[in-house]
Design an enzyme around this catalytic site. Structure first.
Site, PDB file in Angstrom:
ATOM      1  N   LYS A   1       5.668  -4.207 -10.994  1.00  9.71           N
ATOM      2  CA  LYS A   1       5.536  -2.893 -11.626  1.00  9.71           C
ATOM      3  C   LYS A   1       4.201  -2.237 -11.302  1.00  9.71           C
ATOM      4  O   LYS A   1       3.982  -1.067 -11.603  1.00  9.71           O
ATOM      5  CB  LYS A   1       5.649  -3.038 -13.157  1.00  9.71           C
ATOM      6  CG  LYS A   1       7.085  -3.169 -13.643  1.00  9.71           C
ATOM      7  CD  LYS A   1       7.191  -2.882 -15.143  1.00  9.71           C
ATOM      8  CE  LYS A   1       6.924  -4.124 -15.960  1.00  9.71           C
ATOM      9  NZ  LYS A   1       6.986  -3.980 -17.392  1.00  9.71           N
TER      10      LYS A   1
ATOM     11  N   LYS B   1      27.667 -16.798 -15.516  1.00  9.75           N
ATOM     12  CA  LYS B   1      27.320 -17.789 -16.535  1.00  9.75           C
ATOM     13  C   LYS B   1      27.355 -17.127 -17.915  1.00  9.75           C
ATOM     14  O   LYS B   1      26.890 -16.001 -18.071  1.00  9.75           O
ATOM     15  CB  LYS B   1      25.904 -18.297 -16.223  1.00  9.75           C
ATOM     16  CG  LYS B   1      25.365 -19.276 -17.210  1.00  9.75           C
ATOM     17  CD  LYS B   1      23.907 -19.608 -16.929  1.00  9.75           C
ATOM     18  CE  LYS B   1      23.341 -20.330 -18.124  1.00  9.75           C
ATOM     19  NZ  LYS B   1      21.899 -20.386 -18.164  1.00  9.75           N
TER      20      LYS B   1
ATOM     21  N   LYS C   1      23.939 -14.536 -23.447  1.00 17.16           N
ATOM     22  CA  LYS C   1      23.758 -13.406 -24.345  1.00 17.16           C
ATOM     23  C   LYS C   1      23.244 -12.189 -23.576  1.00 17.16           C
ATOM     24  O   LYS C   1      23.665 -11.062 -23.802  1.00 17.16           O
ATOM     25  CB  LYS C   1      22.735 -13.814 -25.416  1.00 17.16           C
ATOM     26  CG  LYS C   1      22.761 -13.011 -26.657  1.00 17.16           C
ATOM     27  CD  LYS C   1      21.776 -13.580 -27.675  1.00 17.16           C
ATOM     28  CE  LYS C   1      20.562 -14.178 -27.004  1.00 17.16           C
ATOM     29  NZ  LYS C   1      19.241 -13.848 -27.427  1.00 17.16           N
TER      30      LYS C   1
END
Ligand code: TRP
Length: 337
Positions: free
Chosen positions: A125, A206, A209
């Site tokens: 960044k 996979k 969450k």
């Protein structure tokens, strides 16, 4: 030394609600392994201070801690057999972390994956390397080393991403033993969870969450149905024979079906007799059947908070008795008896 005589320790970081992939890959194997040790030799804890590095809303951590504790108990963790506690209830761990820090080269922390990943992201960044990095993240491996060395653990079951942390733990233990030419710490070994135990998520990646592709563990039938019905399929018609190994619903079904039911699905797909709607329905039915007794227990603990807390406090008491004794011995070896 046989497994039953060994000290086995695992921690779970409460940073979210557990899903079916966690059950297959981590919860079930941890409980099974724990039941093979002698009573009092399996340590299972909720690493809430590790979670605090990434989650500042304490009420979220409390909620996830409650959920995880209820899940493990519902899935068969026996708090009489296993020492089951919340990390923050055992302050000896944090004293030991300070002690370990005195022997841990800073350079080792620079190389730890979690910290390095943040540095790499910052470099990409174009911001300062340490932007958003707190000391908890930086010294994460020393807290984990303390969790492990506090109980002189022999075996630490972990996923791939945690192997380096156990290696750092071994290195810290070795270097302290070397300084004093004494066996102050036991050097733990990791046991790597099998990749075979990984369940794909509803999009084929996979189950995770962060991908939003999970089958929740103990949600309502309606929520489970929604997740299972969203499993990715293609538009081939029912009658077209299909190779079950290429069908995602079948891949997920493998993680829970009995051999007979699995073969029934495989044959139906091969012969063009079962369509995606049918196989999803089979998966949903068997899933609900498999989890419903556990889900009932889970709901019991979730609605009996005092009882749950009493179990964790009982575990913390047992853990502290061992930790404080170990700490006295460790300090005696360093500062003189
Ligand atoms: N760092 C582990 C994770 O993110 C959790 C953890 C904390 C742990 N302390 C531990 C695991 C000690 C094993 C042993 O999954």
């Amino acid at each position: 030394m046989e497994l039953k005589d060994k000290i086995v320790l695992t921690g779970v970081k409460p940073t979210g609600t557990l899903h079916f992939g966690n059950y297959v890959g981590a919860i079930k194997p941890a409980i099974e392994l724990g039941n093979q040790t002698d009573e009092g030799k399996h340590f299972m804890f909720i690493a809430d201070y590790h979670a605090l590095n990434q989650e500042k809303d304490g009420s979220n951590i409390s909620q996830w801690t409650k959920e995880i504790a209820s899940v493990y108990l519902a899935c068969g963790l026996d708090p009489k057999h296993s020492v089951f506690y919340r990390q923050s209830d055992v302050p000896e761990i944090f004293e030991l972390q300070v002690l370990l820090s005195a022997y841990t080269p800073k350079g080792w922390m620079n190389k730890a994956h979690a910290y390095k990943a943040s540095v790499d992201k910052n470099n990409e960044k174009g911001v300062h390397v340490d932007d958003g990095v707190n000391m908890g993240l930086y010294t994460y491996p020393t807290l984990m080393a303390s969790d492990i060395l506090m109980f002189q653990s022999d075996i630490v079951p972990v996923g791939k991403d945690q192997v380096q942390h156990v290696e750092i733990t071994r290195d810290i233990a070795s270097s302290i033993n070397h300084v004093y030419e004494k066996e102050i710490f036991n050097k733990p070994e990791y046991s790597l969870k099998e990749d075979a135990a990984l369940v794909p998520g509803t999009d084929g990646r996979k189950m995770s969450k962060s991908y939003g592709n999970v089958i929740p563990l103990f949600k309502t039938d309606k929520e489970l149905k929604k997740a299972i019905m969203s499993i990715a399929t293609d538009s081939r018609p029912i009658e077209e024979p299909k190779d079950p190994e290429e069908i995602l619903v079948y891949e997920i079904y493998k993680a829970l079906a009995t051999p007979e039911r699995l073969e029934e699905m495989a044959a139906g797909l091969r012969e063009g007799k079962l369509g995606y709607g049918h196989v999803k329905k089979m998966l949903l039915e068997d899933y609900i059947e498999k989890i419903s007794a556990m889900r009932e227990k889970y709901e019991y603990y979730m609605t009996h908070e005092d009882e749950l807390e009493a179990i964790l406090q009982e575990g913390a008491k047992k853990a502290r008795a061992i930790a404080s004794k170990n700490l006295v011995e460790i300090k005696a070896k360093i500062f003189g008896e």
